[in-house]
Design a protein around this motif. Structure first.
Motif, mmCIF file in Angstrom:
data_model
loop_
_atom_site.group_PDB
_atom_site.id
_atom_site.type_symbol
_atom_site.label_atom_id
_atom_site.label_comp_id
_atom_site.label_asym_id
_atom_site.label_seq_id
_atom_site.Cartn_x
_atom_site.Cartn_y
_atom_site.Cartn_z
ATOM 1 N N SER A 238 0.827 -1.208 0.000
ATOM 2 C CA SER A 238 0.000 0.000 0.000
ATOM 3 C C SER A 238 0.854 1.247 0.000
ATOM 4 C CB SER A 238 -0.934 -0.006 1.218
ATOM 5 O OG SER A 238 -1.838 -1.094 1.173
ATOM 6 N N ASN B 123 1.318 3.993 -3.002
ATOM 7 C CA ASN B 123 0.798 5.292 -2.585
ATOM 8 C C ASN B 123 -0.731 5.280 -2.529
ATOM 9 O OD1 ASN B 123 1.079 7.980 -1.719
ATOM 10 N ND2 ASN B 123 0.760 8.761 -3.782
ATOM 11 N N LYS B 124 -1.253 4.227 -1.914
ATOM 12 C CA LYS B 124 -2.702 4.116 -1.768
ATOM 13 C C LYS B 124 -3.220 5.276 -0.925
ATOM 14 C CE LYS B 124 -4.400 0.045 -1.107
ATOM 15 N NZ LYS B 124 -4.760 -1.260 -0.468
ATOM 16 N N PRO B 125 -4.275 5.950 -1.336
ATOM 17 C CA PRO B 125 -4.820 7.061 -0.552
ATOM 18 C C PRO B 125 -5.094 6.633 0.889
ATOM 19 C CG PRO B 125 -5.848 7.000 -2.699
ATOM 20 C CD PRO B 125 -5.016 5.751 -2.597
ATOM 21 N N TYR B 126 -4.785 7.513 1.812
ATOM 22 C CA TYR B 126 -4.879 7.167 3.234
ATOM 23 C C TYR B 126 -6.299 6.793 3.632
ATOM 24 C CZ TYR B 126 -4.535 7.626 8.304
ATOM 25 O OH TYR B 126 -4.590 7.396 9.655
ATOM 26 N N LEU C 99 -6.160 16.907 -2.275
ATOM 27 C CA LEU C 99 -5.248 15.889 -2.802
ATOM 28 C C LEU C 99 -5.835 14.482 -2.712
ATOM 29 C CD1 LEU C 99 -1.912 17.179 -1.214
ATOM 30 C CD2 LEU C 99 -2.614 17.390 -3.606
ATOM 31 N N ARG C 100 -7.066 14.376 -2.229
ATOM 32 C CA ARG C 100 -7.749 13.081 -2.085
ATOM 33 C C ARG C 100 -6.930 12.112 -1.235
ATOM 34 N NH1 ARG C 100 -12.063 12.715 -5.640
ATOM 35 N NH2 ARG C 100 -12.122 14.307 -7.266
ATOM 36 N N TYR C 101 -6.359 12.636 -0.174
ATOM 37 C CA TYR C 101 -5.626 11.867 0.827
ATOM 38 C C TYR C 101 -4.384 11.186 0.252
ATOM 39 C CZ TYR C 101 -9.615 12.920 3.722
ATOM 40 O OH TYR C 101 -10.581 13.604 4.426
ATOM 41 N N ASP C 102 -3.750 11.851 -0.702
ATOM 42 C CA ASP C 102 -2.487 11.388 -1.260
ATOM 43 C C ASP C 102 -1.373 11.836 -0.314
ATOM 44 O OD1 ASP C 102 -0.038 11.175 -2.656
ATOM 45 O OD2 ASP C 102 -1.042 11.357 -4.585
ATOM 46 N N GLN C 103 -0.876 10.924 0.515
ATOM 47 C CA GLN C 103 0.113 11.286 1.530
ATOM 48 C C GLN C 103 1.440 11.721 0.907
ATOM 49 O OE1 GLN C 103 -0.215 8.756 5.372
ATOM 50 N NE2 GLN C 103 -0.680 7.322 3.706
ATOM 51 N N ARG C 104 1.822 11.063 -0.179
ATOM 52 C CA ARG C 104 3.093 11.393 -0.813
ATOM 53 C C ARG C 104 3.074 12.826 -1.345
ATOM 54 N NH1 ARG C 104 4.889 6.970 -4.967
ATOM 55 N NH2 ARG C 104 4.798 5.759 -3.027
ATOM 56 N N ALA C 105 1.986 13.208 -1.996
ATOM 57 C CA ALA C 105 1.875 14.567 -2.523
ATOM 58 C C ALA C 105 1.805 15.580 -1.384
ATOM 59 C CB ALA C 105 0.645 14.684 -3.415
#
Length: 360
Positions: free
Chosen positions: A17, A21-24, A274-280
């Protein structure tokens, strides 16, 4: 006990995951709504880590993902917060139907219980007819119990070979959660049935035929949940800066305010955008002037708001120190150790072969 197969599958799920980079919000939602066999869905490991303890698991879930400590309300109305004991039980009702699947373990356990009952019955008969006060009968009882080797057999079943024949998993069964027998608060009576209800934010009714845990997972991870996004952005902020915008992060109250309220609100809006994109999200924080400023040598003081002129200088965590050592000693730390796995499998196979009664 935590099962070997669920540990392995959960670790693989977490690793995959993060790499994908699965959304949180999706990651958490999948964990909280998971069911089935561990090998099919490693997310069930989240519930399997607390087998037979649905109330304790619920308290941990609330603390980790919502920053809300409701464990005190498991036994009585919370003495320092607004939560009622009935609210705790209504929230726990969503996931109370979780049941661990392990037919090999359950079958062996039931068989051993039947044998123990037979041994106990024989002991009582011998003791009643004994002339020595039952000493010989007691010695025979102990000898027969030890000969069963209950723990050794269960350890084999729980090991890798046992899981090949009966992998563990999780299923949801209809379950009725009632208030405890010693309930003493004014808003209910002992043994009252608790229907699922949320603590705050939008309601999450369970439709006929719907999985209650799925409704619970959707509520927890909703962008409209007043605490889910707040906790997520503060955890990521703390991972970079060494302190969250609000501390303690896992004890939010209605009156809790961030050190920089406007910044926290902007970060929450950014996470949703960012739709819960942690990396971004982390990439944006890393490019800020605040993070790229000189590290602060003074440690953050509890109760004293910080304006974060720069990240706080801090030691490596235990996990970071361990990962560094692993990286230094192995160029491929995630590779399977096939030799070790083969040796472990051979060891368990030898155990099985040395006890033929396990095969019948």
């Amino acid at each position: 006990w935590r099962d070997w197969s669920s540990d392995v599958c959960s670790s693989d799920l977490l690793r995959e995951s993060l790499r994908a980079n699965k959304p949180y919000d999706r990651f958490v939602r999948e964990m909280l709504s998971a069911k089935g066999l561990a090998w099919d869905d490693g997310a069930v490991g989240y519930y399997l880590r607390d087998p037979g303890m649905p109330l304790d698991n619920l308290a941990l879930t609330s603390r980790v993902f919502l920053g809300t400590r409701i464990e005190c309300a498991q036994c009585h109305d919370h003495p320092f917060d607004q939560w009622k004991q009935t609210q705790f039980y209504r929230l726990a009702a969503y996931t109370y139907g979780n049941q661990t699947l392990n037919e090999a373990y359950a079958g062996a356990r039931d068989e051993f219980r039947a044998r123990e009952e037979a041994i106990r019955s024989d002991f009582l008969k011998e003791k009643a007819a004994a002339t020595d006060g039952g000493k010989a009968a007691e010695a025979r009882r102990v000898q027969r119990l030890e000969a069963m080797e209950f723990r050794r057999v269960l350890n084999i079943i729980r090991g890798g070979v046992g899981q090949l024949f009966s992998p563990v998993g999780l299923e949801r069964r209809p379950a009725t959660l009632k208030l405890p027998h010693d309930f003493k608060e004014a808003d209910g009576k002992p043994f009252d049935v608790m229907t699922p209800a949320t603590l705050f934010g939008a309601a999450a009714p369970v439709a006929p035929g719907e999985d209650p845990a799925a409704a619970f997972a959707a509520w927890v991870t909703s962008a409209d949940n007043p605490r889910f996004t707040r906790v997520a952005v503060n955890r990521l902020w703390r991972s970079l800066f060494g302190a969250a915008l609000l501390e303690p992060l896992d004890d939010l109250r209605e009156e809790t305010r961030a050190a920089v309220p406007g910044l926290e609100e902007r970060l929450e809006a950014l996470m949703r955008e960012l739709r819960y994109d942690q990396r971004a999200f982390l990439a944006i924080l890393a490019r800020t002037r605040a993070y790229q400023s000189v590290a602060q040598r003074a440690e953050p003081e509890p109760g004293v708001p910080s304006l974060f002129p720069g990240p706080f200088l801090r030691r490596l965590t235990a996990e970071q120190a361990w990962d560094s050592l692993v990286a230094l000693t192995s160029h491929e730390p995630d590779a399977r150790d096939l030799a070790r796995e083969a040796a472990r499998s051979e060891e368990h196979t030898s155990e099985l072969q040395s006890r033929p009664y396990l095969v019948c």
